[in-house]
Design a protein around this motif. Structure first.
Motif, short mmCIF file in Angstrom:
data_model
loop_
_atom_site.label_atom_id
_atom_site.label_comp_id
_atom_site.label_asym_id
_atom_site.label_seq_id
_atom_site.Cartn_x
_atom_site.Cartn_y
_atom_site.Cartn_z
N LEU A 391 47.59 29.78 58.49
CA LEU A 391 47.51 30.21 59.89
C LEU A 391 48.82 30.85 60.36
O LEU A 391 48.82 31.90 61.00
N GLU A 392 49.92 30.18 60.02
CA GLU A 392 51.19 30.60 60.60
C GLU A 392 51.84 31.72 59.80
O GLU A 392 52.28 32.72 60.36
N MET A 397 49.99 33.41 63.22
CA MET A 397 49.83 32.60 64.43
C MET A 397 51.15 31.90 64.74
O MET A 397 51.95 31.63 63.84
N GLY A 398 51.39 31.61 66.03
CA GLY A 398 52.63 30.93 66.39
C GLY A 398 52.68 29.53 65.83
O GLY A 398 51.64 28.90 65.59
N TYR A 399 53.91 29.02 65.63
CA TYR A 399 54.09 27.70 65.05
C TYR A 399 53.33 26.62 65.82
O TYR A 399 52.58 25.83 65.22
N LEU A 400 53.53 26.59 67.14
CA LEU A 400 52.91 25.51 67.92
C LEU A 400 51.39 25.62 67.93
O LEU A 400 50.69 24.60 67.89
N ASP A 401 50.88 26.84 67.96
CA ASP A 401 49.42 27.03 67.95
C ASP A 401 48.83 26.56 66.63
O ASP A 401 47.79 25.91 66.59
N GLN A 403 50.08 24.32 64.61
CA GLN A 403 50.14 22.86 64.53
C GLN A 403 48.97 22.21 65.28
O GLN A 403 48.45 21.18 64.87
N LEU A 404 48.55 22.82 66.37
CA LEU A 404 47.41 22.28 67.12
C LEU A 404 46.12 22.37 66.31
O LEU A 404 45.26 21.51 66.39
N LEU B 118 56.81 32.83 64.50
CA LEU B 118 56.82 32.83 65.95
C LEU B 118 56.65 31.39 66.45
O LEU B 118 56.00 30.58 65.81
N VAL B 119 57.24 31.11 67.59
CA VAL B 119 57.09 29.77 68.17
C VAL B 119 55.66 29.61 68.69
O VAL B 119 54.93 28.69 68.33
#
Lengths: 457, 263
Positions: A391-392, A397-401, A403-404, B118-119
C-alpha cells in the motif's frame, strides 16, 4: 549438580525469568498501541514501552547466557568456579544496572541510539560486569587445566561480545558514521559472536542430551564458527544499505547475508544428525525439545526470514517496515531466547527439589504455546509488513493511511502474542514452583564425561 | 580496507561540510527525545511512526516548527489512531532538529526510498512519483507501472505529472479527493473556493481571476492565507516557498491548467 558453585547459575536464571516476564508486559503494551488510540499516550508512549521491551530482551538473554556459562564451564572443565563471590557481585551489579536503566527509560533518561540507549554510566557498568565475568571464567578454565572446544567457542564468543561493545562507547558527530559503527556492536553481536555462544551451548546440550560423540560434535562446531565468521562479519554490510555509505556495500551485503543462513542450516542439520545417531538416550526430553526447537526456529527466523528481504532490490522496498519486525522477532526468539530456555530446562532438574527429569506437562504446554504463539506473531508481522509495503511503497499511499488499512493484522498480533505470553507465564511458573536445592547430586567424577550429572541420581 | 575507503568517501556522501553545530545539536535532540523508538530515519528505527529521511523535502520549516510545538493540532487520534505526544521542545531544539533532518535529507543514500514515503496521502494507484535522487540518475525513466507523459500530451496531463513530481511533491500535502484535507487543503473544489475568495472583498492579493489566484498560491503561498491552524501561523503559510525557483514557468502553467480542472 556435580559442582557446588554451579548453583550460582540458578540465581542468574531466576533473574532472567523475571526480566523475561517484564519484557512481555512491555511487548504486549507496545502491540496494543499499534491499534490505537492510546490512553497512555502521555504516561507510557510507544517509544518508552518499545525501548524497555528491546532492552529487557538484551539484558535477560545476556543474563541467561551468563548463568548458562556458569553452569556449563564447571562441568566442561571439571572444576569449581574460580570465585563464587565474584559471580554474585557480578549478578548484583548487572541486575542493578538493568533495573535502574529501565526505571531511567520510564523518565526518558537515555541516549536514544537504537538498542544502545543505555546512558554512559550504565554502559561502563556493563563493561565492568563483562570483565568480571570473563576473568572468572578464564581463571576457572586456567586453574582446571582442561579446555574443551565447546568452551573455547563459548569463551571466544563471550570475549568478542565484550570487545565489540567498545565502539558503542564512542561518540560520533556524523550520524551516518555513528550508524556505521553502531552495527559493529549490534550486528556482530547478534549475527556473529552470539551465534558462536549459541553454537557452543547447542554443542554442549547435544553432547549431553543425545550422548553424541564429542569429536564429531566439535568438528561441526568448527564448521559453524567458520561460516559465522565468513558470512557474519561481511554480512554486516546489509545494515549499510540506504544510510549514506558507498555503493559497493550493497552487493557485499546481499551476497554475504545470503550466506548467513548456511551456518544456521548447519546447526539444524547438526542437531538432527545428533538426534538420529544417538537414539535419544537422555531422560530430559523437554530439554531436547527446546534444543532441537532452537536450532530449527533459528534456521526459520534468522536464516530464511532474514534471507527473504536481505537482497538489496527487495530490501529497497521492505526496509524500515514491519517486515523487519517479522524477521527480528522470529530470529531473536529462535536463536537466543530458545537456547537459553533449553539450557535452563536442562539444568533445572538438578537444581531444584522434586522436579521430574523428563519435564512436567506444564513445561510442555509452555513449549508448544510459545512456539505456536511466536509463529503466529511472525505471520502477523509478515502479513502486516507485506500489506504495508504494497500500500505504502508500491501504491504510494500515505504512511498513516496504510497503517489504518492493516489493523486486522495488529489484532492478530495481539491474539498470537497473548498465546505466546501464556506460554512464557507457564514457563516462569514452572521454573519457580520447585524450591531450589544446592546439594551435590553426585561426587565430582573426573573420569566420566559423557554421562549427564543428573541421570546418575 | 573497505571501512577505510568508506571513511574516505563519507565527507562527500554525507555532505559532512554541512554538519554545523546546529546539525550536531539537532542530532542530540533526536537522541534526547528518543525519536528513533517510534520513527525511522534512513529506514532504521521502530516502524511505529513515519520515516523522516526526506521529511524536509515534503514539509516546509514553518510547518515542521508548528507541528513539533503541538502535533495534536495536526492529527486527530480518533481518526488516525496514532498521535505523536507533545514533546515540549524549546524553540532552539526545534530549529536545530529541523537543521539535522535537513542535513539527513541531503545525504546520498543510494536513492532510497525508491518512492517518496508520505505521512498521509491520497490513494493514487500507480502514482508516478520518483525521488529527486532517482530523477538525477535517469530523468526519463518512469517508475514501475506508470504511463509516461510526453510533450504531446494535454497540458493538464502534464500538470498532473508536475503535481506528483515537483519537489516537494504537491500530493505530499494536498489530496484531490473531496473533503480529504491533509497537511494542506484538498484540491477538490479549488476553483469554486477561489471564486468565492476573489468575490469576498477581504482578499488582498494581486490576482484578478482564478488562474491568477492559483498561480499566486503556488509561487507566493503567504499572499493569501487559507484559514486553519494546520495551514499557517503568524501570517506565514506552511507551504514551501520554493516552487517559483524549482519549477519552470512552463511547469507552473501546466500545474495551473491541471488545478483549474477541480471545480
Amino acid at each position: 549438580m556435580r559442582y557446588k558453585s554451579q548453583s550460582v547459575a540458578y540465581w542468574y536464571f531466576a533473574v532472567a525469568m523475571v526480566l523475561f516476564g517484564l519484557q512481555l508486559v512491555f511487548g504486549l503494551l507496545s502491540a496494543t498501541k499499534y491499534l490505537g488510540p492510546d490512553p497512555l499516550l502521555y504516561i507510557l508512549p510507544f517509544d518508552v514501552t518499545k525501548v524497555i521491551h528491546t532492552n529487557l530482551l538484551i539484558v535477560w538473554v545476556l543474563t541467561g547466557f551468563m548463568g548458562a556459562t556458569y553452569w556449563m564451564v564447571p562441568e566442561e572443565s571439571r572444576s569449581e568456579l574460580h570465585s563464587v563471590k565474584l559471580a554474585y557481585i557480578q549478578l548484583i551489579l548487572w541486575t542493578l544496572m538493568g533495573v535502574t536503566a529501565i526505571i531511567g527509560y520510564l523518565f526518558r533518561y537515555g541516549t536514544g541510539n537504537k538498542l544502545l540507549e543505555q546512558p554512559l554510566p550504565h554502559k561502563l557498568v556493563i563493561v565492568v560486569c563483562m570483565l568480571i565475568f570473563l576473568y572468572n571464567i578464564g581463571m576457572t578454565i586456567k586453574k582446571s587445566g582442561r579446555f574443551t572446544t565447546t568452551e573455547g567457542v563459548l569463551v571466544l564468543g563471550l570475549a568478542s561480545s565484550a570487545v565489540l561493545f567498545f565502539p558503542a562507547l564512542l561518540h560520533y558527530e556524523n550520524y551516518t558514521v555513528s550508524i556505521f559503527y553502531r552495527w559493529w556492536t549490534i550486528h556482530l553481536w547478534v549475527e556473529g559472536v552470539w551465534m558462536m555462544i549459541m553454537g557452543a551451548f547447542l554443542a554442549y546440550l547435544l553432547i549431553r542430551l543425545s550422548g553424541a560423540d564429542r569429536e564429531v560434535m566439535e568438528k561441526w562446531l568448527y564448521v559453524i564458527v567458520g561460516l559465522v565468521f565468513i558470512a557474519g562479519i561481511l554480512g554486516t554490510a546489509h545494515h549499510y544499505y540506504w544510510v549514506g555509505v558507498p555503493q559497493y556495500w550493497l552487493p557485499i551485503g546481499g551476497f554475504f547475508s545470503a550466506l548467513e543462513p548456511l551456518a544456521l542450516a548447519g546447526m539444524a542439520a547438526y542437531a538432527y544428525a545428533a538426534m538420529r545417531r544417538s537414539g535419544l538416550a537422555h531422560p530430559n526430553t523437554l530439554a531436547l525439545h527446546w534444543t532441537i526447537g532452537s536450532a530449527v526456529f533459528a534456521l526459520f527466523g534468522a536464516g530464511l526470514l532474514g534471507l527473504a528481504h536481505t537482497w538489496p532490490s527487495v530490501n529497497k522496498w521492505t526496509h524500515g517496515t514491519l517486515v523487519t519486525a517479522m524477521h527480528g522477532h522470529a530470529a531473536f526468539y529462535g536463536a537466543y531466547a530458545m537456547i537459553v530456555l533449553a539450557m535452563i530446562t536442562y539444568a533445572l532438574p538438578a537444581m531444584t527439589h522434586g522436579r521430574r527429569e523428563q519435564g512436567s506437562s506444564m513445561g510442555y504446554w509452555a513449549f508448544w504455546l510459545q512456539i505456536s504463539g511466536m509463529f503466529g506473531m511472525t505471520l502477523s508481522f509478515a502479513t502486516a509488513g507485506i500489506g504495508q509495503v504494497y500500500l505504502e511503497r508500491i501504491m504510494g499511499m500515505g504512511y498513516l493511511d496504510a497503517q489504518l488499512k492493516i489493523q486486522v493484522h495488529f489484532l492478530m498480533l495481539i491474539a498470537t502474542a497473548s498465546v505466546f505470553t501464556i506460554g512464557v507465564a507457564l514457563f516462569i511458573v514452572d521454573f519457580f514452583r520447585y524450591a531450589p536445592r544446592f546439594q551435590l547430586s553426585q561426587e565430582p567424577d573426573p573420569e566420566l564425561d559423557t554421562t549427564s550429572p543428573s541421570s546418575a541420581t | 580496507m573497505l571501512t577505510l575507503d568508506s571513511h574516505r568517501q563519507f565527507p562527500e556522501l554525507t555532505q559532512s561540510k554541512n554538519i554545523t553545530p546546529a546539525v550536531i545539536h539537532g542530532k542530540d535532540v533526536w537522541h534526547k527525545y528518543n525519536c528513533i523508538n517510534c520513527h525511522t530515519l534512513f529506514g532504521e528505527g521502530a516502524y511505529y511512526a513515519p520515516d523522516l529521511t526526506k521529511i524536509t523535502q515534503h514539509r516546509s520549516e514553518p510547518y515542521l516548527q508548528a507541528y513539533m510545538r503541538d502535533p495534536s493540532r495536526f492529527y486527530d487520534e480518533q481518526t488516525h489512531r496514532r498521535l505523536m505526544p507533545k514533546q515540549d521542545l524549546s524553540d532552539e531544539e526545534i530549529t536545530d532538529l529541523i537543521a539535522f533532518l535537513d542535513w539527513v535529507s541531503n545525504v546520498d543514500n543510494q536513492g532510497w526510498p525508491p518512492r517518496p514515503i508520505l505521512v498521509t496521502g491520497s490513494f493514487v494507484p500507480g502514482a508516478d512519483t520518483v525521488t529527486a535522487a532517482e530523477r538525477d540518475i535517469d530523468p526519463d525513466k518512469p517508475p514501475p507501472g506508470v504511463t509516461p507523459v510526453t510533450e504531446a500530451d494535454d497540458i493538464r496531463a502534464r500538470g498532473q505529472k508536475v503535481f506528483r513530481m515537483a519537489s516537494p511533491a504537491c500530493n505530499a500535502c494536498h489530496s484531490t479527493a473531496p473533503g480529504a484535507d491533509m497537511a494542506g487543503p484538498t484540491m477538490a473544489g479549488i476553483v469554486s473556493r477561489a471564486t468565492q475568495t476573489l468575490q469576498s472583498g477581504d482578499y488582498q492579493g494581486a490576482a484578478t481571476d482564478v488562474e491568477g489566484y492559483i498561480r499566486e498560491s503556488i509561487v507566493d503561498p503567504s499572499a493569501h492565507l487559507v484559514e486553519g491552524a494546520m495551514y499557517s501561523a503568524n501570517g506565514t503559510s506552511f507551504m514551501p516557498t520554493t516552487y517559483n525557483d524549482s519549477l519552470t514557468d512552463e511547469e507552473i502553467d501546466q500545474l495551473v491548467a491541471y488545478l483549474t480542472t477541480f471545480k
